[in-house]
Design a protein around this motif. Structure first.
Motif, PDB file in Angstrom:
ATOM      1  N   GLN A   1      65.099 -48.347 -30.655  1.00 12.42           N
ATOM      2  CA  GLN A   1      63.759 -48.808 -30.333  1.00 12.42           C
ATOM      3  C   GLN A   1      62.777 -48.309 -31.383  1.00 12.42           C
ATOM      4  O   GLN A   1      62.959 -47.233 -31.948  1.00 12.42           O
ATOM      5  N   SER A   2      61.742 -49.084 -31.628  1.00 13.86           N
ATOM      6  CA  SER A   2      60.658 -48.706 -32.540  1.00 13.86           C
ATOM      7  C   SER A   2      59.348 -48.826 -31.783  1.00 13.86           C
ATOM      8  O   SER A   2      59.070 -49.865 -31.190  1.00 13.86           O
ATOM      9  N   ARG A   3      58.528 -47.778 -31.810  1.00 11.37           N
ATOM     10  CA  ARG A   3      57.279 -47.777 -31.060  1.00 11.37           C
ATOM     11  C   ARG A   3      56.235 -46.905 -31.739  1.00 11.37           C
ATOM     12  O   ARG A   3      56.548 -46.156 -32.668  1.00 11.37           O
ATOM     13  N   THR A   4      55.002 -47.008 -31.282  1.00 12.94           N
ATOM     14  CA  THR A   4      53.927 -46.148 -31.751  1.00 12.94           C
ATOM     15  C   THR A   4      53.728 -45.030 -30.746  1.00 12.94           C
ATOM     16  O   THR A   4      53.672 -45.281 -29.543  1.00 12.94           O
ATOM     17  N   ALA A   5      53.664 -43.783 -31.238  1.00 14.24           N
ATOM     18  CA  ALA A   5      53.478 -42.650 -30.332  1.00 14.24           C
ATOM     19  C   ALA A   5      52.148 -42.788 -29.596  1.00 14.24           C
ATOM     20  O   ALA A   5      51.126 -43.131 -30.191  1.00 14.24           O
ATOM     21  N   GLY A   6      52.150 -42.520 -28.322  1.00 15.38           N
ATOM     22  CA  GLY A   6      50.930 -42.634 -27.535  1.00 15.38           C
ATOM     23  C   GLY A   6      50.118 -41.348 -27.553  1.00 15.38           C
ATOM     24  O   GLY A   6      50.669 -40.242 -27.480  1.00 15.38           O
TER      25      GLY A   6
END
Length: 271
Positions: free
Chosen positions: A146-151
């Motif tokens: 998975q690839s995401r932006t840290a919250g």
């Protein structure tokens, strides 16, 4: 329902903003795909605001709209960055998956399938095929990335982000699913098998890898990799890995190869 993608920012028409399918996020860029210039703070001088506006207008071009796109390596040459301790060996991977939102491309090893867009919980690639989950709760996959932006990570280091993310990554992969099911019977224990700084996408990242043991099945390996974003936002990018353990799971060398092969999508080919 408007699908996820880059669209004209209703609050700043000279920029594009990421629509996640439900609401506007804080990801912004110029129509040429470059990170948006910093927005002057409230009370900034008129000259500072004018400079920021001119900087944004100077790079206006045709818009690029999309989420993650699978490309052949012949279509997009990677740069020369190599992870400091995970250098891959053998022939290059046959394809790349491009996450336009986070501004990175990832190599797709043999036996894996890249997602055509980020629609399923930010999943960018999975191993081919499925199997009956050990707890008989449905179908599982041997590997997922998975690839995401840290919250809420403004100012946080890559190490802090990775260390905070890996417990949630492990629970998501081998603990409770959103519906309350436990495809592996839940997590019994974990062990840190690797942690440290790593060069990724031309920046200084940090990874934490756990060996997870579950109530049913062989368990697996979970890795959280955090590194600076190339899209102009302060929050780092996080790439999560979940690999089943045992003979049917993907080799850990795939985890290293994907890590070391991540590139910023705005990297120009050399030569």
């Amino acid at each position: 329902m408007t699908p996820p993608g880059w669209y004209r920012d209703p609050q700043a028409p000279h920029l594009e903003r990421w629509w996640d399918g439900r609401t506007w996020t804080e990801h912004r860029r110029t129509p040429s795909g470059l990170p948006a210039p910093p927005i002057p703070a409230a009370g900034a001088s008129a000259r500072a605001k004018a400079v920021a506006l001119i900087s944004a207008g100077a790079v206006l071009a045709t818009a690029i709209v999309g989420g993650a796109t699978v490309l052949r390596t012949d279509d997009l040459r990677a740069g020369t960055d190599t992870a400091i301790n995970t250098a891959p060996t053998g022939p290059p991977p046959p394809s790349l998956v491009v996450d336009q939102l986070n501004g990175i491309s990832l190599p797709v090893p043999s036996g894996w399938t890249g997602s055509s867009y980020l629609a399923q919980d930010d999943v960018v690639m999975t191993t081919d095929g499925t199997y009956a989950c050990p707890a008989d709760t449905g179908r599982c996959r041997h590997g997922e990335v998975q690839s995401r932006t840290a919250g809420s990570a403004d100012g946080s280091s890559a190490r802090t982000v990775a260390e905070r993310d890996v417990p949630d990554a492990a629970e998501t992969a081998y603990g409770h699913e959103p519906g309350g099911e436990r495809p592996f019977g839940g997590i019994r224990s974990h062990q840190v098998v690797k942690a440290g700084r790593v060069a990724v996408a031309g920046g200084d990242g940090y990874l934490v890898r756990w060996r997870v043991r579950t109530a049913e099945g062989p368990g697996g390996y979970v890795q959280s990799l955090a590194f600076p974003s190339h899209t102009g936002i302060p929050a780092p990018v996080v790439v999560r890995f979940a690999f089943d353990a045992g003979p049917d799971g993907p080799p850990l060398s795939d985890m290293d190869a994907i890590t070391s092969g991540i590139r910023p999508v705005d990297r120009k080919p050399e030569g």
